[in-house]
Write a protein that holds these residues in place. Structure first.
Motif, PDB file in Angstrom:
ATOM      1  N   VAL B  25      -1.067   9.602  -2.676  1.00 20.23           N
ATOM      2  CA  VAL B  25      -1.429   8.416  -3.457  1.00 20.23           C
ATOM      3  C   VAL B  25      -1.253   8.684  -4.943  1.00 20.23           C
ATOM      4  CG1 VAL B  25      -3.338   6.920  -4.104  1.00 20.23           C
ATOM      5  CG2 VAL B  25      -3.006   7.551  -1.713  1.00 20.23           C
ATOM      6  N   SER B  28       2.356   9.058  -6.085  1.00 17.03           N
ATOM      7  CA  SER B  28       3.122   7.822  -6.208  1.00 17.03           C
ATOM      8  C   SER B  28       2.706   7.035  -7.438  1.00 17.03           C
ATOM      9  CB  SER B  28       3.022   6.967  -4.949  1.00 17.03           C
ATOM     10  OG  SER B  28       1.747   7.068  -4.401  1.00 17.03           O
ATOM     11  N   GLU B 103      -3.972  -2.186  -6.003  1.00 20.54           N
ATOM     12  CA  GLU B 103      -3.659  -1.014  -5.177  1.00 20.54           C
ATOM     13  C   GLU B 103      -4.670  -0.946  -4.045  1.00 20.54           C
ATOM     14  OE1 GLU B 103      -1.039   0.877  -5.981  1.00 20.54           O
ATOM     15  OE2 GLU B 103      -0.679  -0.032  -7.946  1.00 20.54           O
ATOM     16  N   THR B 105      -5.690   1.326  -0.465  1.00 23.59           N
ATOM     17  CA  THR B 105      -5.481   2.465   0.438  1.00 23.59           C
ATOM     18  C   THR B 105      -6.349   2.243   1.657  1.00 23.59           C
ATOM     19  OG1 THR B 105      -5.278   3.820  -1.528  1.00 23.59           O
ATOM     20  CG2 THR B 105      -5.511   4.977   0.555  1.00 23.59           C
ATOM     21  N   SER B 201       3.204   2.169  -4.740  1.00 23.39           N
ATOM     22  CA  SER B 201       3.576   2.615  -3.396  1.00 23.39           C
ATOM     23  C   SER B 201       5.065   2.505  -3.141  1.00 23.39           C
ATOM     24  CB  SER B 201       2.827   1.768  -2.354  1.00 23.39           C
ATOM     25  OG  SER B 201       1.449   1.833  -2.592  1.00 23.39           O
ATOM     26  N   ASN B 421       8.377   3.293   4.408  1.00 25.63           N
ATOM     27  CA  ASN B 421       8.109   2.717   3.096  1.00 25.63           C
ATOM     28  C   ASN B 421       8.957   1.458   2.922  1.00 25.63           C
ATOM     29  OD1 ASN B 421       8.686   3.840  -0.354  1.00 25.63           O
ATOM     30  ND2 ASN B 421       7.125   2.492   0.450  1.00 25.63           N
ATOM     31  N   SER B 461      -2.119   4.680   4.875  1.00 22.89           N
ATOM     32  CA  SER B 461      -1.157   3.764   4.244  1.00 22.89           C
ATOM     33  C   SER B 461      -1.742   3.198   2.957  1.00 22.89           C
ATOM     34  CB  SER B 461      -0.765   2.634   5.193  1.00 22.89           C
ATOM     35  OG  SER B 461      -1.859   1.750   5.379  1.00 22.89           O
ATOM     36  N   THR B 462      -0.853   2.922   2.034  1.00 22.97           N
ATOM     37  CA  THR B 462      -1.265   2.254   0.794  1.00 22.97           C
ATOM     38  C   THR B 462      -0.299   1.113   0.542  1.00 22.97           C
ATOM     39  OG1 THR B 462       0.116   3.578  -0.681  1.00 22.97           O
ATOM     40  CG2 THR B 462      -2.057   4.439  -0.190  1.00 22.97           C
ATOM     41  N   ASN B 463      -0.768   0.136  -0.181  1.00 23.34           N
ATOM     42  CA  ASN B 463       0.163  -0.893  -0.621  1.00 23.34           C
ATOM     43  C   ASN B 463      -0.165  -1.270  -2.049  1.00 23.34           C
ATOM     44  OD1 ASN B 463      -1.602  -3.419  -0.610  1.00 23.34           O
ATOM     45  ND2 ASN B 463      -1.813  -2.740   1.499  1.00 23.34           N
ATOM     46  N   SER B 464       0.855  -1.725  -2.729  1.00 23.73           N
ATOM     47  CA  SER B 464       0.720  -2.093  -4.141  1.00 23.73           C
ATOM     48  C   SER B 464       1.334  -3.447  -4.386  1.00 23.73           C
ATOM     49  CB  SER B 464       1.463  -1.095  -5.036  1.00 23.73           C
ATOM     50  OG  SER B 464       1.070   0.208  -4.784  1.00 23.73           O
TER      51      SER B 464
END
Lengths: 287, 473, 244
Positions: B25, B28, B103, B105, B201, B421, B461-464
């Motif tokens: 995390v 990135s 963001e 997570t 991400s 990704n 997983s993460t997303n932005s």
């Protein structure tokens, strides 16, 4: 009391005098739209003006302007100034002075760029892209719609370089008095070099053969042949086609190579000959 | 002894995975925020060209811009040298991106007082923040002697040198002989430094930085600028490009903190060809072969920087392609087969950033290689597509996958560390001139890594979501 | 009865003649035996024309050793008459008259002779050089008119260059090698004349009728007058220019 005719005549006269300060091509967007169907033919590739609209905007408009008249946003900071395509006058042609270039001439100029100017070498673009841009360049000038390109000059096959030819080349250089602008050693310091102006009244320099620069319209012997046999329209450089025979022209090309600093057979031969530069103070017949 | 070493291994394993999760995390975010960025309005000002002349959509280069760069930031018009510029011209560019982001997570390790344990919890943050600042200076010192100097700050203002190189171009008047020395980006024509994605991400290319879970090799990152020397050659119209770089295996860190005498080579080559109305296509490949130290001498049990020994090898090999499908659509493809020596796989290697336990793993008198350790290998690819509506408006997406093909430690789940990704977004430049660049940048990205959540060892997983203003003067 | 016939006959004749004159007046090739003549004078003291320093070219300075060359922007005679003024019918309709003469534009002693060459559209002219030093002949029209600039060398002994101009325009001609050399090609439609050293001119082959005559001088600009030419007589138009 002035009549309307008189007033307009004054305007015309005034604008004629103001011409050196203005760009002449002043066509409108509407006028250009009428020539969107312009095509170009380069080898077996056909270029289409309408396909080049984005390419022109991406690559060219910053200098040449949206109306192709050379008034791009970078005009004030660029020297030599960008070409005004609306006038239909181009330096690098294979066709006689006062005539339009061929599509191939324009294509070559785009790919090769113009040395010592801000015109880049666009040979990284694909052939199709460049052909399309040629058609777009043509669409700016009504001349391409009404006139045909001139007939390309005939260039005889290049002969062997010999010492006699280099000597004969020097004689041509003396006879047609290239040295008046280019100087006797080709250093662009001839007696008339300091007052040279282009067709729009802007100062312009003669080519300096000795500082390692490349000639404007290509570096091959044929390219140099073409420069003085067709002239660089829009500049002080005239066409010598009426005054230099094609075979003599090759002699002159070899002599000019001998003046340039790049390694060449001509340069070595001239050195061996101990060839002296033209004596500009001798009477014309004996130079 | 065996039992304890197994336990020991699991502790390390847990430590490694939780750390890797956070590192993933953080990395990135840091990657995004340090904003590696190479679009230089200084060049636009110098030559009177718009950004769009060299950049497909800045900062990504088009073929003309790539040629300009390969010529040493020269137009080759005999007017490149600084003496031809107005003395007030300064080759300096500044780039920064303030943005708002969200963001999220899915699993962050937090204390749970009620359970008196550490549990995993989803965490979502929103707010305004900044990227780092890039100060880009580059161009000619003299005809055919060129430079690039990029002092770069992270978002807090802490500076480092991203690039600092001198290049001797067109030696013996040949475009095939160019030599660059210093700290520079490796010669991949798909460049992360000039990438079009910026979010937390999805800003960087995972394959350019991939390190398997528990692996101590930080030296094989294609995306980090390295310190060394490079020969590069290209054809006159830049259709064919070749380069060989040799650099110290220090991942671009100065003061030689790792081993002595450990070097890596990076070889790349590509050829471009016209495909009629489709445009020019470029295909090529790269190979990175290197050696880096795995153990260090110690003093009082503490590993000493610069004393790295036990060089082991690693490689990254792959294919690159840039395909134009007409004038508005282009696709970039990048693949990689990566392989690290089993020592790296067992977490020997780096002692600076602390991915591995320096006290036990990296001393020459330490426990050594676990039984059954193997070379970790992986395969990955990404496909990035750009739709250039017009030179001012670009829509992009990238899909990237990394699959481990062999884990280093037996018993490790075979998909531990696999990455998926996805990124998409758009950039809009409200104006296009020869002076400055400005883009409204909106992007969404999602990334998932298998088995690296901090507590349960499941998918992380993460997303932005990023809404930003990217400016460049 | 007879009177009425006479009247009708006279009326028809008049109508016919008038119509004829009107119609024939449109045709350039009508047998116009009329003339327009006059004098162009300069009002006030003529501006001083600087001496040209021809040191750049020893051949030129030698040719002018006893008689220095002057700028020819204003050439005003002793009695105030202006030379090099072009007079033409500015409301001429129809095509240019067919011309049989091939006027010569010569480079002599590093000056253009004549300084102003008046021409019809499509009229062939010859550029010659009488000098033993190289010139280049470089007319500079505005390409948007249809006249295209060209640039040819004229070294010593060069053969004449024959050209013509498509469109009416006042074209500046220069030599890049000798920057003081300025000449004009005044391309007009219809009959024209150029004033002599006393400022006198006569435009021949003017069809009878009403015409607008324009006088053009390279620096002073233009002036117009309406002139009526009756068959067999000469119309008159005198002009007076002031310095700009």
């Amino acid at each position: 009391m002035r009549t309307r005719m008189q007033s307009w005549s004054l305007v015309v006269a005034a604008s004629v005098f103001a011409l050196p300060m203005l760009s002449w091509g002043q066509l409108t967007q509407y006028d250009l739209e009428t020539r969107m169907g312009t095509e170009s033919h380069v080898g077996n590739v056909t270029g289409h003006a309408k396909d080049a609209k984005t390419g022109y905007r991406r690559y060219c408009v910053g200098c040449h302007g949206p109306l192709g008249d050379g008034n791009g946003e970078n005009f004030p900071w660029v020297d030599p100034k960008p070409r005004d395509f609306q006038l239909g006058i181009f330096k690098c042609r294979s066709t006689p002075t006062g005539t339009l270039p061929t599509d191939q001439d324009l294509f070559d100029t785009i790919g090769r760029g113009l040395d010592r100017s801000n015109m880049p070498q666009w040979n990284a673009l694909s052939v199709q892209e460049r052909a399309d841009l040629v058609a777009w360049v043509k669409h700016f000038s009504p001349r391409f719609a009404s006139d045909k390109p001139g007939t390309p000059i005939q260039i005889p096959p290049e002969p062997e370089v010999t010492a006699d030819r280099i000597k004969a080349g020097r004689d041509v250089f003396a006879r047609v008095q290239c040295w008046k602008c280019h100087g006797v050693l080709g250093q662009a310091n001839g007696p008339s070099a300091s007052t040279l102006q282009d067709d729009l009244g802007r100062p312009i320099a003669a080519f300096n053969f000795t500082d390692g620069s490349r000639p404007k319209c290509g570096s091959t012997d044929q390219d140099i042949f073409r420069i003085f046999m067709t002239g660089l329209d829009g500049t002080p450089m005239p066409s010598f086609a009426d005054n230099i025979k094609p075979d003599e022209a090759w002699d002159l090309v070899f002599y000019l190579r001998a003046l340039m600093p790049q390694k060449s057979k001509e340069r070595d031969m001239a050195k061996q000959l101990g060839l002296k530069p033209v004596d500009m103070n001798a009477p014309a017949a004996q130079q | 002894m065996r039992v304890s070493s197994r336990l020991h291994l699991r502790n390390i394993f847990q430590f490694a995975t939780s750390f890797a999760a956070v590192a993933l995390v953080l990395t990135s975010i840091v990657l995004t925020c340090s904003q590696p960025a190479h679009a230089l309005p200084a060049f636009a000002r110098k030559y009177g060209l718009r950004c769009s002349a060299c950049h497909e959509s800045w900062p990504m280069l088009n073929y003309f811009g790539q040629k300009f760069k390969d010529n040493g930031y020269q137009l080759m018009n005999d007017r490149d040298a600084p003496i031809w510029q107005n003395p007030s011209y300064w080759p300096i560019t500044l780039r920064m991106t303030p943005f708002w982001s969200r963001e999220s997570t899915n699993k962050v390790a937090v204390d749970n007082a009620a359970l008196d344990a550490t549990v995993e919890q989803k965490l979502t943050t929103t707010g305004f923040t900044l990227s780092g600042l890039d100060i880009l200076t580059g161009g000619t010192l003299e005809k055919n002697i060129t430079f690039l100097l990029v002092p770069s700050a992270d978002e807090t203002g802490a500076f480092h040198f991203e690039s600092a190189s001198v290049r001797f171009d067109n030696l013996f008047r040949s475009p095939w002989l160019n030599v660059k020395v210093g700290k520079f980006e490796l010669d991949s024509f798909i460049s992360e430094k000039r990438g079009l994605t910026l979010s937390g991400s999805g800003g960087g290319f995972q394959l350019f930085h991939f390190i398997p879970v528990g692996d101590g090799n930080i030296f094989g990152q294609v995306g980090d600028n390295q310190i060394g020397a490079e020969w590069m050659g290209h054809s006159y119209n830049d259709r064919t490009r070749l380069s060989v770089a040799v650099f110290s295996s220090v991942d671009g860190n100065v003061d030689q903190p790792y081993g002595q005498n450990s070097y890596t080579a990076f070889i790349a080559g590509s050829h471009a060809f016209g495909a009629g109305k489709l445009g020019v296509q470029r295909i090529g490949g790269y190979a990175m072969f290197g050696q880096a130290p795995t153990t260090y001498l110690t003093n009082g049990g503490v590993p000493l920087p610069g004393t790295g020994v036990g060089n082991k090898s690693f490689s990254r090999v792959g294919f690159e392609g840039l395909f134009y499908l007409g004038s508005k659509l282009d696709v970039q493809v990048f693949t990689q087969h990566g392989s690290d020596d089993k020592w790296f796989g067992a977490c020997f290697g780096d002692i600076i950033t602390g991915t591995c336990d320096p006290f036990n793993n990296n001393s020459t008198g330490g426990p050594g290689l676990p039984d059954g350790a193997r070379n970790p290998t992986w395969n990955g690819a990404f496909v990035e597509t750009h739709y250039i509506w017009n030179p001012q408006f670009l829509i992009f997406q990238r899909s990237e996958w990394i699959r481990m093909s062999q884990q280093a430690i037996p018993g490790t789940p075979s998909n531990l560390g696999d990455i998926d990704n996805y990124v998409f977004g758009y950039r809009y430049n409200p104006f296009m001139t020869s002076r400055a660049g400005f883009a409204f940048h909106n992007e969404y990205s999602w990334i998932r890594q298998r088995g690296t959540s901090p507590v349960s060892g499941t998918d992380l997983s993460t997303n932005s979501l990023m809404l930003g203003f990217d400016f460049d003067f | 009865m007879r009177n009425r016939y006479n009247f009708a006959a006279v009326l028809s004749a008049v109508v016919l003649i008038c119509c004829g004159a009107l119609i024939l007046g449109q045709k350039v090739n009508a047998a116009g035996e009329g003339k327009i003549s006059g004098t162009v004078k300069f009002d006030g003291t003529a501006p001083h024309m600087k001496v040209i320093d021809m040191a750049k070219d020893p051949y030129c300075s030698k040719a002018h050793a006893n008689d220095p060359g002057h700028l020819e922007t204003y050439v005003v005679g002793a009695n105030g008459g202006m030379a090099n003024v072009v007079l033409y019918i500015s409301d001429w309709t129809g095509s240019a008259p067919a011309s049989t003469t091939v006027p010569v534009f010569d480079q002599k002693n590093c000056m253009y002779t004549p300084h102003v060459l008046a021409l019809d559209t499509g009229q062939t002219f010859k550029v010659t050089t009488s000098d033993q030093t190289a010139h280049n002949i470089h007319p500079n029209p505005n390409p948007m008119t249809g006249n295209i600039p060209w640039n040819q060398s004229q070294p010593p002994g060069a053969p004449p260059v024959e050209k013509s101009w498509k469109a009416p325009e006042f074209i500046e001609v220069k030599c890049n090698i000798h920057p003081w050399m300025h000449g004009w090609h005044a391309v007009v439609k219809g009959p024209y004349a150029t004033t002599d050293s006393s400022g006198n001119y006569t435009i021949n082959n003017v069809p009878p009728g009403n015409h607008t005559v324009t006088a053009w001088q390279e620096a002073a600009g233009t002036q117009t007058q309406k002139v009526t030419v009756a068959a067999g007589t000469a119309g008159t138009a005198n002009f007076t220019f002031k310095a700009k």
